[in-house]
Write a protein that holds these residues in place. Structure first.
Motif, PDB file in Angstrom:
ATOM      1  N   MET A  98      46.620  38.906  41.149  1.00 59.94           N
ATOM      2  CA  MET A  98      45.162  38.874  41.095  1.00 59.94           C
ATOM      3  C   MET A  98      44.605  37.582  41.699  1.00 59.94           C
ATOM      4  O   MET A  98      43.429  37.287  41.545  1.00 59.94           O
ATOM      5  N   ALA A 101      41.879  38.522  44.128  1.00 57.57           N
ATOM      6  CA  ALA A 101      40.995  39.604  43.698  1.00 57.57           C
ATOM      7  C   ALA A 101      39.534  39.185  43.783  1.00 57.57           C
ATOM      8  O   ALA A 101      39.199  37.995  43.765  1.00 57.57           O
ATOM      9  N   ARG A 179      39.855  38.834  36.860  1.00 57.43           N
ATOM     10  CA  ARG A 179      38.930  38.530  37.966  1.00 57.43           C
ATOM     11  C   ARG A 179      37.885  37.507  37.528  1.00 57.43           C
ATOM     12  O   ARG A 179      37.481  36.638  38.304  1.00 57.43           O
TER      13      ARG A 179
END
Length: 328
Positions: A98, A101, A179
């Protein structure tokens, strides 16, 4: 530590304390095999390290810069101390792919209506979710939340309810939190030289859990104006009114506040006032009024502890603050 004249605090058995004068003391915090020593006299700290090194093998890492994945930085001109987990969060983001992301601005949005209905029902869905590191990701988020990130407490509490059988929608919520952390990885706790006073904030939602219609309690405790303790947890019983939900949340907050009060007193801090701020008038009146009422006879006896605390003048003040939905 006992041989060196230090006392173990009854509120936390991993904290040792000794006072040498009005403004001269040493506090030692122990976590498994890690130690953090706090004091104003550098010579006394060095002497303590020498004595401890005679009892067991230890390595002196110098002034505290990092402990348990928490980075400690000092701004001496402004008398500020900062604690953050930026490096830890970045490692977590890389671990779960991530790091690149798209960022978001909130830990969780109302769009995520997470329920048991989102849990996998077919063998194929179960096999697909078995390959998803859901529990590992939630555990990583929980460590950040416990140490330096009270802003994700509610979101992590929600996704942790589905550890036994997570679904795709639950996993999307976990990735949403990651995120959010990507855009806020530099955030942390900051401590200064404000007024040494304990102030607590409490709030709750009403029937926020759609599976069992239980409410969520939340509190945040501050000392010198900075966050030192926080919690967001599902209540153990179903509240039948907003008043009851707020009353149960205020009780849990007062219990935490009094524990912190005893802990600070053991460290030599003496205060005259401790405040819990609640935004529900009915809950405040219920806490202050011990008169029997049919509308509240169903509330578990243990939650009426807050009345005894007020009657015994334990200096827990329930006040009104404009904090609607702060923890929801």
């Amino acid at each position: 530590m006992g041989e060196q004249g230090y006392r173990k605090t009854t509120s936390d058995h991993c904290v040792f304390f000794q006072r040498f004068g009005d403004d001269d003391f040493i506090i030692l915090l122990l976590y498994v095999d890690d130690m953090l020593i706090v004091g104003k006299n550098a010579d006394r700290i060095l002497q303590l390290k020498k004595e401890l090194s005679k009892s067991f093998s230890m390595k002196d890492l110098g002034p505290a810069k990092q402990i348990l994945g928490i980075r400690i930085t000092r701004d001496r001109p402004s008398k500020k101390l900062h604690m953050s987990q930026e490096q830890y969060i970045e490692r977590v983001l890389c671990r779960f792919n991530m790091a690149n992301a798209k960022v978001v601005s909130s830990p969780l949005t109302p769009n995520f209506k997470l329920t048991d209905k989102d849990c996998p029902s077919s063998e194929k869905e179960i096999e697909e979710m078995d390959r998803v590191p859901y529990a590992s990701a939630v555990g990583s988020l929980m460590y950040a939340m416990v140490c330096t990130r009270p802003d994700i407490a509610h979101a992590v509490g929600v996704v942790s309810r589905f550890l036994s059988n997570p679904g795709k929608n639950h996993w999307e919520a976990v990735k949403w939190i990651l995120r959010y952390l990507r855009s806020t990885s530099k955030l942390g706790l900051s401590f200064g030289d404000g007024e040494p006073m304990l102030v607590g904030y409490t709030d709750s939602d009403m029937a926020g859990n759609k599976n069992n219609m239980k409410s969520t309690s939340g509190y945040l405790m501050t000392f010198t104006g900075e966050a030192v303790s926080w919690q967001s947890r599902l209540q153990k019983c179903v509240a039948l009114s907003t008043t009851e939900a707020e009353y149960l949340a205020a009780t849990e907050a007062c219990k935490e506040l009094l524990w912190l009060k005893r802990f600070l007193q053991k460290l030599g801090f003496t205060q005259q006032r401790y405040v819990v701020l609640c935004d529900n008038q009915s809950a405040i009146h219920l806490a202050k009024n011990s008169t029997f009422h049919k509308r509240t006879e169903h509330i578990d006896v243990r939650y009426h502890w807050i009345r005894d605390a007020l009657e015994d003048k334990l200096k827990v003040c329930c006040s009104i603050a404009g904090m609607a939905n702060s923890f929801s």
